[in-house]
Design an enzyme around this catalytic site. Structure first.
Site, PDB file in Angstrom:
ATOM      1  N   HIS A 158      42.977  47.336  41.606  1.00 21.96           N
ATOM      2  CA  HIS A 158      44.342  47.401  42.115  1.00 21.96           C
ATOM      3  C   HIS A 158      45.398  47.260  41.016  1.00 21.96           C
ATOM      4  O   HIS A 158      46.595  47.382  41.295  1.00 21.96           O
ATOM      5  CB  HIS A 158      44.574  46.306  43.156  1.00 21.96           C
ATOM      6  CG  HIS A 158      43.739  46.459  44.393  1.00 21.96           C
ATOM      7  ND1 HIS A 158      43.795  47.570  45.188  1.00 21.96           N
ATOM      8  CD2 HIS A 158      42.815  45.637  44.958  1.00 21.96           C
ATOM      9  CE1 HIS A 158      42.952  47.431  46.208  1.00 21.96           C
ATOM     10  NE2 HIS A 158      42.347  46.273  46.083  1.00 21.96           N
ATOM     11  N   ARG A 186      37.545  43.576  36.814  1.00 21.50           N
ATOM     12  CA  ARG A 186      37.218  43.937  38.179  1.00 21.50           C
ATOM     13  C   ARG A 186      37.259  45.464  38.235  1.00 21.50           C
ATOM     14  O   ARG A 186      38.320  46.072  38.106  1.00 21.50           O
ATOM     15  CB  ARG A 186      38.193  43.370  39.200  1.00 21.50           C
ATOM     16  CG  ARG A 186      37.741  43.862  40.594  1.00 21.50           C
ATOM     17  CD  ARG A 186      38.439  43.364  41.784  1.00 21.50           C
ATOM     18  NE  ARG A 186      39.865  43.526  41.839  1.00 21.50           N
ATOM     19  CZ  ARG A 186      40.586  43.053  42.859  1.00 21.50           C
ATOM     20  NH1 ARG A 186      39.990  42.431  43.867  1.00 21.50           N
ATOM     21  NH2 ARG A 186      41.886  43.185  42.865  1.00 21.50           N
ATOM     22  N   ASP A 207      31.267  49.049  28.192  1.00 17.99           N
ATOM     23  CA  ASP A 207      31.330  49.694  26.881  1.00 17.99           C
ATOM     24  C   ASP A 207      32.654  49.405  26.178  1.00 17.99           C
ATOM     25  O   ASP A 207      32.736  49.407  24.949  1.00 17.99           O
ATOM     26  CB  ASP A 207      31.141  51.203  27.012  1.00 17.99           C
ATOM     27  CG  ASP A 207      29.724  51.593  27.400  1.00 17.99           C
ATOM     28  OD1 ASP A 207      28.826  50.732  27.312  1.00 17.99           O
ATOM     29  OD2 ASP A 207      29.520  52.759  27.805  1.00 17.99           O
ATOM     30  N   GLU A 239      34.143  39.839  50.547  1.00 14.74           N
ATOM     31  CA  GLU A 239      35.492  40.056  51.083  1.00 14.74           C
ATOM     32  C   GLU A 239      35.507  40.903  52.351  1.00 14.74           C
ATOM     33  O   GLU A 239      36.568  41.266  52.837  1.00 14.74           O
ATOM     34  CB  GLU A 239      36.369  40.718  50.010  1.00 14.74           C
ATOM     35  CG  GLU A 239      35.774  41.989  49.434  1.00 14.74           C
ATOM     36  CD  GLU A 239      36.586  42.580  48.293  1.00 14.74           C
ATOM     37  OE1 GLU A 239      37.751  42.180  48.129  1.00 14.74           O
ATOM     38  OE2 GLU A 239      36.048  43.442  47.568  1.00 14.74           O
ATOM     39  N   ASP A 271      41.452  40.226  51.227  1.00 16.14           N
ATOM     40  CA  ASP A 271      40.600  41.037  52.083  1.00 16.14           C
ATOM     41  C   ASP A 271      39.751  40.178  53.017  1.00 16.14           C
ATOM     42  O   ASP A 271      39.493  40.569  54.163  1.00 16.14           O
ATOM     43  CB  ASP A 271      39.710  41.957  51.245  1.00 16.14           C
ATOM     44  CG  ASP A 271      40.459  43.183  50.746  1.00 16.14           C
ATOM     45  OD1 ASP A 271      41.203  43.780  51.544  1.00 16.14           O
ATOM     46  OD2 ASP A 271      40.313  43.532  49.573  1.00 16.14           O
TER      47      ASP A 271
END
Length: 253
Positions: free
Chosen positions: A46, A72, A86, A147, A173
């Protein structure tokens, strides 16, 4: 804190405090990474940044010197997870984990063969972790977000997934999943606190880390006292707005 030290600390269920970053502002991220947080979690789901922003944030976290960088990721997909690692992330937080099979898929994406299915091409991560895949596996953490209604119902099976290092509560959530009309809806406070306790206990019984996102340091301290082992505080965007509002009120009162 080096990636290997962070991984061993998290797996030992020792307490860790992190900070949440959503802005593509590497200089600010570097400043925050100098403050003493154990990790900087960059929100690739987000947050307001793309892959170059994630890469720059990982470099900023390393430059800060005291925090490791986590990401995240936007989805439970091997390519997405591999690119974050990576770029130099010490681990990933994977959203919307509903089942143990979902968790196993996330774990496999973070581990090289024969333990998993991560493609070898460490790029920047190779500068910090080294060329041996087994060493990289041991220094990389994978955290499953709980969530959703399904994730909550299957939390014990998820926590028992081989190779999973911890679970992470997404409170917004989770609140909606419990019937809340909006994040933080007081109408579902009791159900939310019960779910938070259920997730914490499932992780404890499985011997893995239990994390949660919180809006401020006081709640972080509370959750850690309750038995959560790591907590991420607020976000840079939220704190920027709060600080600006505080000064505006002081100047105009």
């Amino acid at each position: 804190m080096a990636a290997a030290e962070f991984a061993s600390t998290l797996r030992a269920r020792e307490k860790l405090i992190g900070y949440w970053v959503v802005l593509d502002a590497p200089v600010a991220t570097e400043r925050i990474a100098r403050l003493g947080y154990d990790y900087i979690a960059v929100d690739g789901q987000h947050g307001l940044l793309g892959y170059s922003g994630i890469l720059n944030a990982m470099m900023a976290a390393d430059a800060g010197g005291s925090s490791v960088g986590l990401v995240r990721v936007e989805a439970n997909e091997a390519g997405v997870i591999g690119r974050a690692l990576d770029a130099g992330a010490a681990g990933v937080i994977v959203p919307l984990i509903d089942t143990a099979a979902d968790a196993a898929e996330a774990v496999a994406a973070t581990r090289y063969p024969p333990r998993g299915r991560r493609s070898y091409g460490p790029m920047r991560a190779g500068l910090r972790i080294g060329p041996r895949p087994a060493d990289t596996d041991n220094s990389t953490v994978v955290l499953a977000m709980i969530e959703t209604p399904q994730g909550l119902a299957n939390v014990r099976e998820i926590c028992a997934t081989d190779g999973l290092d911890g679970v992470y509560v997404g409170p917004s959530d989770l609140c909606l999943a419990l019937g809340g009309e909006y994040p933080g809806d007081p109408a579902v406070t009791d159900a939310f606190e019960s779910a938070v306790a259920t997730i914490r206990k499932a992780a404890e019984d499985a011997g893995i880390a239990a994390g949660i996102h919180v809006p401020h340091g006081e709640l972080a301290a509370q959750r850690l006292a309750e038995g959560y082992t790591f907590a991420s505080v607020a976000s840079d965007l939220v704190h920027l707005e709060q600080a600006a509002m505080t000064h505006l009120k002081a100047a105009t009162s």
